[in-house]
Design a protein around this motif. Structure first.
Motif, PDB file in Angstrom:
ATOM      1  N   LEU A  50       5.621   4.639 -10.054  1.00 52.28           N
ATOM      2  CA  LEU A  50       5.413   6.518  -9.863  1.00 52.28           C
ATOM      3  C   LEU A  50       6.459   6.785  -8.250  1.00 52.28           C
ATOM      4  CD1 LEU A  50       2.512   7.320 -11.188  1.00 52.28           C
ATOM      5  CD2 LEU A  50       4.780   8.279 -11.791  1.00 52.28           C
ATOM      6  N   GLY A  51       6.205   5.203  -7.682  1.00 51.44           N
ATOM      7  CA  GLY A  51       5.889   4.883  -5.952  1.00 51.44           C
ATOM      8  C   GLY A  51       8.043   4.696  -6.065  1.00 51.44           C
ATOM      9  N   SER A  52       8.385   3.364  -7.142  1.00 47.34           N
ATOM     10  CA  SER A  52       9.251   3.136  -7.262  1.00 47.34           C
ATOM     11  C   SER A  52      10.358   4.473  -7.689  1.00 47.34           C
ATOM     12  CB  SER A  52       9.819   1.685  -8.222  1.00 47.34           C
ATOM     13  OG  SER A  52       8.904   1.133  -7.491  1.00 47.34           O
ATOM     14  N   LEU A  53       9.811   5.469  -9.064  1.00 47.34           N
ATOM     15  CA  LEU A  53      10.485   6.378  -8.910  1.00 47.34           C
ATOM     16  C   LEU A  53      10.949   7.399  -8.169  1.00 47.34           C
ATOM     17  CD1 LEU A  53      11.122   8.451 -11.355  1.00 47.34           C
ATOM     18  CD2 LEU A  53       9.273   9.034 -11.787  1.00 47.34           C
ATOM     19  N   LEU A  54      10.345   7.734  -6.938  1.00 54.43           N
ATOM     20  CA  LEU A  54      10.125   8.379  -6.197  1.00 54.43           C
ATOM     21  C   LEU A  54      11.223   8.098  -5.091  1.00 54.43           C
ATOM     22  CD1 LEU A  54       7.084  10.036  -5.282  1.00 54.43           C
ATOM     23  CD2 LEU A  54       8.366  11.206  -6.749  1.00 54.43           C
ATOM     24  N   ALA A  55      11.320   7.337  -4.661  1.00 56.85           N
ATOM     25  CA  ALA A  55      11.622   5.665  -4.008  1.00 56.85           C
ATOM     26  C   ALA A  55      13.473   6.534  -5.193  1.00 56.85           C
ATOM     27  CB  ALA A  55      12.280   4.863  -3.733  1.00 56.85           C
ATOM     28  N   LEU A  56      13.284   5.906  -6.143  1.00 53.50           N
ATOM     29  CA  LEU A  56      15.058   5.897  -6.445  1.00 53.50           C
ATOM     30  C   LEU A  56      15.227   7.282  -6.500  1.00 53.50           C
ATOM     31  CD1 LEU A  56      14.042   3.248  -9.647  1.00 53.50           C
ATOM     32  CD2 LEU A  56      15.950   2.859  -7.572  1.00 53.50           C
ATOM     33  N   HIS A  57      15.392   8.056  -6.954  1.00 52.48           N
ATOM     34  CA  HIS A  57      15.380   9.807  -7.060  1.00 52.48           C
ATOM     35  C   HIS A  57      16.006   9.908  -6.082  1.00 52.48           C
ATOM     36  CE1 HIS A  57      15.267  13.584  -8.206  1.00 52.48           C
ATOM     37  NE2 HIS A  57      14.444  13.545  -7.291  1.00 52.48           N
ATOM     38  N   ALA A  58      14.952   9.790  -4.408  1.00 49.84           N
ATOM     39  CA  ALA A  58      15.161   9.930  -3.034  1.00 49.84           C
ATOM     40  C   ALA A  58      16.572   9.387  -3.074  1.00 49.84           C
ATOM     41  CB  ALA A  58      14.029  10.210  -2.047  1.00 49.84           C
TER      42      ALA A  58
END
Length: 408
Positions: free
Chosen positions: A236-244
């Motif tokens: 979930l943390g990776s998802l937000l980082a990739l999205h940003a």
């Protein structure tokens, strides 16, 4: 015979009972209960979740909505769920909160506002009419009294604004409005093996998917669902980082605001990997795309995704979406909603669309003229866009471009 609306919550100073109209059916009359505190909402969670599943609305699950409330509720907002019971059975639920704006207007909105699509009043099938009567009774007794009840990002086929707009003579009643509508591409999932879905697609699509898979495998990559609880939190943390990262240089994503990471973390624990599904493409153990889906009652919904730059654009994300889609077919689910917006990669998968609308109810009270005036610019633009559809394409295109320029 009359029902009762029961208002509870410490902020309201104890239970208050008010009359609601009788229901023309034998046996018990449904009653409405306004729940104004988080403890009361949590006690309702099991029955609430059953309604979300019965209604096939994944983002109306308490595991999602209450996580949003804990971490992203607007300042000064107040919880106001309206639960309709028939004896001990939860018949319907309006998962709402109220907030007073700077202009003094009191709005009722759905939990998850601005981050949740396809939300609505939850109700057992076939019980809508009697539930609506009780809900109207609960609405009349809300405190503070609402000036507007917003139905944001609800399915176009929802009839709840129509059901709630009426009112007995001399009682608070509402006028309906609509100010936006946007398509949400979807995939209707067939029965049978997942391979049959791919076989029914065009040769061009099958060829593209094959090339993408081989390209990823050549890099030593793979696509998989992430289910381990600890790994889910990291992903979930990776998802937000990739999205940003995808938004860098193009503006600010709404998912960078404080509280979003905590929302996802809590929702992941509350819903588990069967309901909050993470599909990822990885190379050498590193995540290059993460896609988040939520599911309930045979319906799945893609909430957001993120992909790393430098990995052939959206190609890994398309493979992750395909994997999630085939998994949903294997589970016997009916449909996968790809979310608002007709992006090209969504249209490669989609064979249907579920239009979402923004609108609601305006209370006929002393503030009615001012509230209508505040809504009018957006309502007028929406009506103008609807009228464009009846015009010749060339004329419609020119006028639509002018409307978009005025909105900017």
């Amino acid at each position: 015979m009359r029902g009762e609306a029961i208002i509870t919550g410490p902020a309201l100073g104890g239970p208050v009972r008010v009359s609601s109209p009788a229901v023309p059916r034998l046996g018990r009359v449904p009653s409405a209960e306004v729940i104004a505190d988080l403890d009361g909402a949590q006690q309702l969670a099991e029955a609430w979740d059953e309604l979300a599943v019965a209604s096939a609305l994944p983002l109306c699950a308490p595991g999602w909505m209450l996580s949003w409330w804990r971490h992203l509720a607007p300042e000064q907002a107040q919880l106001r769920l309206i639960a309709v019971r028939d004896g001990g059975q939860l018949l319907a639920l309006a998962p709402w909160f109220v907030q007073r704006g700077e202009n003094g207007r009191v709005d009722v909105r759905f939990l998850g506002a601005e981050l949740s699509d396809r939300v609505d009043v939850l109700c057992l099938p076939g019980r809508e009419r009697e539930a609506a009567r009780a809900l109207r009774g609960g609405l009349r007794e809300l405190s503070p009294r609402p000036d507007l009840v917003a139905f944001e990002a609800v399915p176009a086929g929802s009839r709840w604004t129509r059901r709630l707009a009426g009112g007995a003579s001399g009682r608070l009643h509402f006028g309906r409005y609509r100010n936006s509508a946007y398509p949400a591409p979807a995939v209707m999932l067939p029965g049978g093996p997942p391979e049959a879905w791919l076989a029914a697609r065009s040769s061009n699509f099958r060829g593209q998917m094959g090339r993408l898979r081989r390209r990823l495998e050549k890099q030593g990559g793979r696509v998989r669902q992430i289910t381990d609880p600890g790994e889910v939190q990291d992903a979930l943390g990776s998802l937000l980082a990739l999205h940003a990262g995808r938004w860098e240089g193009r503006g600010e994503s709404g998912l960078t605001r404080p509280g979003v990471a905590e929302l996802l973390s809590d929702a992941g624990r509350a819903l588990g990997p069967e309901r909050l599904r993470l599909w990822a493409a990885e190379v050498d153990g590193g995540l290059i795309s993460v896609q988040l889906f939520l599911a309930a009652g045979g319906e799945g919904e893609r909430w957001v995704g993120g992909g790393a730059e430098g990995h052939a654009g959206r190609e890994p994300s398309m493979l992750a979406v395909r994997a999630a889609l085939e998994d949903a077919i294997a589970r016997g689910e009916r449909r996968l909603d790809l979310g608002v917006g007709e992006h090209a990669y969504k249209l490669r998968f989609a064979d249907a669309a579920d239009t979402l609308t923004w609108g609601g109810l305006v209370a006929h009270n002393g503030r009615w003229p001012r509230t209508r005036a505040e809504l009018m610019p957006r309502v007028a633009r929406y009506r103008a866009k609807q009228a464009l559809r009846s015009l010749p394409p060339g004329v419609a295109h020119r006028l639509e471009a002018r409307l978009k320029g005025e909105e900017r």
